[in-house]
Design an enzyme around this catalytic site. Structure first.
Site, PDB file in Angstrom:
ATOM      1  N   LYS A   1      -5.420   4.355   4.017  1.00  0.00           N
ATOM      2  CA  LYS A   1      -4.501   3.293   3.463  1.00  0.00           C
ATOM      3  C   LYS A   1      -3.148   3.445   4.075  1.00  0.00           C
ATOM      4  O   LYS A   1      -2.449   4.563   3.835  1.00  0.00           O
ATOM      5  CB  LYS A   1      -4.533   3.281   2.009  1.00  0.00           C
TER       6      LYS A   1
ATOM      7  N   LYS B   1       1.237  10.660  -0.838  1.00  0.00           N
ATOM      8  CA  LYS B   1       1.725   9.529  -1.924  1.00  0.00           C
ATOM      9  C   LYS B   1       0.712   8.916  -2.664  1.00  0.00           C
ATOM     10  O   LYS B   1       0.513   8.748  -4.038  1.00  0.00           O
ATOM     11  CB  LYS B   1       2.294   8.502  -1.135  1.00  0.00           C
TER      12      LYS B   1
ATOM     13  N   LYS C   1      -1.490   4.756   8.943  1.00  0.00           N
ATOM     14  CA  LYS C   1      -0.397   4.239   9.252  1.00  0.00           C
ATOM     15  C   LYS C   1      -0.752   3.602  10.665  1.00  0.00           C
ATOM     16  O   LYS C   1      -1.291   4.206  11.450  1.00  0.00           O
ATOM     17  CB  LYS C   1       0.855   5.172   9.392  1.00  0.00           C
TER      18      LYS C   1
ATOM     19  N   THR D   1       7.400  -1.917  -4.735  1.00  0.00           N
ATOM     20  CA  THR D   1       7.973  -1.116  -4.364  1.00  0.00           C
ATOM     21  C   THR D   1       9.358  -0.699  -5.083  1.00  0.00           C
ATOM     22  O   THR D   1       9.654   0.517  -5.652  1.00  0.00           O
ATOM     23  CB  THR D   1       8.312  -0.887  -2.970  1.00  0.00           C
TER      24      THR D   1
ATOM     25  N   ASN E   1      13.662  -5.562   1.262  1.00  0.00           N
ATOM     26  CA  ASN E   1      12.955  -5.653   0.073  1.00  0.00           C
ATOM     27  C   ASN E   1      12.932  -4.559  -0.959  1.00  0.00           C
ATOM     28  O   ASN E   1      13.235  -4.832  -2.280  1.00  0.00           O
ATOM     29  CB  ASN E   1      11.405  -5.664   0.707  1.00  0.00           C
TER      30      ASN E   1
ATOM     31  N   SER F   1      -0.897  -2.320  -4.014  1.00  0.00           N
ATOM     32  CA  SER F   1      -1.939  -2.611  -2.971  1.00  0.00           C
ATOM     33  C   SER F   1      -3.062  -2.293  -3.190  1.00  0.00           C
ATOM     34  O   SER F   1      -4.334  -2.821  -3.081  1.00  0.00           O
ATOM     35  CB  SER F   1      -1.354  -1.756  -1.447  1.00  0.00           C
TER      36      SER F   1
END
Length: 412
Positions: free
Chosen positions: A67, A91, A103, A187, A218, A346
């Protein structure tokens, strides 16, 4: 200068030593399972064929499918992508999500592309990485210079090749095509939850706290607004064009309106200007570096005056700076905890896509809060138990889960 991937592995080494883990655990986690480099031909509006280079890294899938986001930036490198995938593994493990780290990135300056060129690049990139992508294999998401619209293009491209709609292949989509309520603020909301929990541990009232935020995108923007809503005083914010400061406090909602009108926080009438470097060194309760990696180094760590640093960005504090800050008893809430709100929501989006059942924004916020508060408590307890920093405490929590999963799967 030390390689960014090698720097990222420093806390892994520290946590492994504390837990006295089998060397095979560290060896497995020190290398990505898979890296992919692709070359993407795109027909430009003037008829030229331009070739772009892209990457995808899948770091570790012991806990579940990979992810992680996709960034479009001129500075993308394989080492950067590998590092970000590495951080995503930890994470996800810290938040106890059933994911491993992934990623991706493309070397491109998006400002130089038209909308149609950008769409062709996004779709072509998805075509190239499609063999390693899937809702049970690797689920991308937006990152630097990519957004929900681009995720919709990529989801559509993948679905075309499968012959049916596959919303769960990618997250961060618009709600109309399977996105989750609450994703945009996720986030920044996670940053706020972690700061709030740190205040409880340190007996700091929210209404007495001052906050400086580096990066008003953001993550930084939502962090500032949500901390402001909770009663904290925002005294400084910045973007790539400069920083603004007002000791009496700033209204991040008014600054957001200014940014929409002018394109930058610079020139905001109710504040004085300063540099990003000066913002980092302000005497505040909380500093939120939410811009780029490597902002706090051994060169400026001894001048940081914040009591708490909450890493809204990935890797804003270097390992050398970590040592200096620890010696000065400045709490650092590490990136793999502080900015994990995005991947948490997510995950919620992915679950909703798989079940075709969608939650309200209130439900999303409540579930995110429960998971972030629980993760902070476990990281804090590990740091206290082993008398170490929150960063190493977070890696300890993650390593306990990762090593157990790898052992049970027979990898060790």
């Amino acid at each position: 200068m030390q390689n960014i991937f090698e720097m990222a592995k420093k806390p892994l080494e520290q946590a492994s030593q504390i837990l006295r883990l089998d060397q095979n655990v560290s060896s497995l986690l020190a290398h990505p399972e898979r890296t992919l480099e692709v070359h993407i031909p795109v027909r430009m509006d003037d008829g030229r064929l331009e070739i772009f280079t892209g990457y995808r890294s899948q770091h570790n899938t012991a806990l579940g499918p990979a992810k992680g986001g996709i960034r479009f930036h001129p500075g993308v490198t394989m080492d950067e992508v590998k590092t970000l995938a590495f951080w995503m593994t930890f994470k996800c493990a810290v938040l106890n999500l059933p994911y491993g780290g992934g990623k991706g990135g493309v070397i491109v300056d998006t400002r130089k592309l038209s909308r149609s060129e950008l769409e062709r690049l996004a779709r072509s990139y998805m075509q190239k990485i499609m063999p390693v992508i899937g809702e049970h294999q690797d689920i991308p998401a937006p990152d630097v210079n990519t957004d929900s619209r681009m995720m919709a293009w990529m989801m559509d491209e993948y679905s075309k090749y499968q012959g049916y709609n596959v919303p769960g292949v990618i997250t961060g989509k618009p709600k109309t095509v399977g996105g989750s309520a609450g994703r945009g603020s996720a986030t920044g909301r996670g940053v706020m939850f972690c700061i709030r929990e740190a205040f409880k541990k340190m007996a700091i009232p929210m209404k007495e706290a001052t906050v400086a935020v580096q990066g008003f995108g953001n993550v930084g923007g939502f962090s500032a607004k949500l901390l402001f809503d909770a009663g904290a005083k925002i005294v400084a914010v910045s973007d790539m064009y400069g920083a603004i400061y007002n000791q009496q406090g700033l209204d991040p909602y008014d600054i957001e309106r200014h940014v929409k009108e002018t394109g930058s926080v610079a020139g905001y009438r109710r504040a004085e200007t300063m540099t990003n470097g000066q913002l980092l060194e302000l005497p505040v309760t909380v500093l939120v570096p939410a811009a780029l990696e490597g902002q706090i180094t051994s060169g400026n760590a001894d001048r940081i005056q914040a009591r708490i640093i909450a890493e809204g960005a990935n890797g804003p504090v270097t390992p050398d700076a970590d040592s200096v800050l620890a010696g000065r008893e400045i709490m650092v809430i590490p990136d793999i905890l502080a900015n994990a709100g995005g991947v948490t929501v997510s995950y919620f989006e992915w679950v909703q896509n798989l079940y075709r059942y969608y939650w309200t924004e209130k439900e999303v916020h409540a579930r995110q809060e429960d998971m972030m508060v629980d993760a902070f408590a476990k990281v804090y307890e590990a740091a206290e138990r082993y008398r170490t920093s929150l960063r190493v405490g977070a890696y300890i929590v993650a390593l306990e889960r990762l090593s157990e999963a790898m052992r049970l799967r027979g990898w060790l």
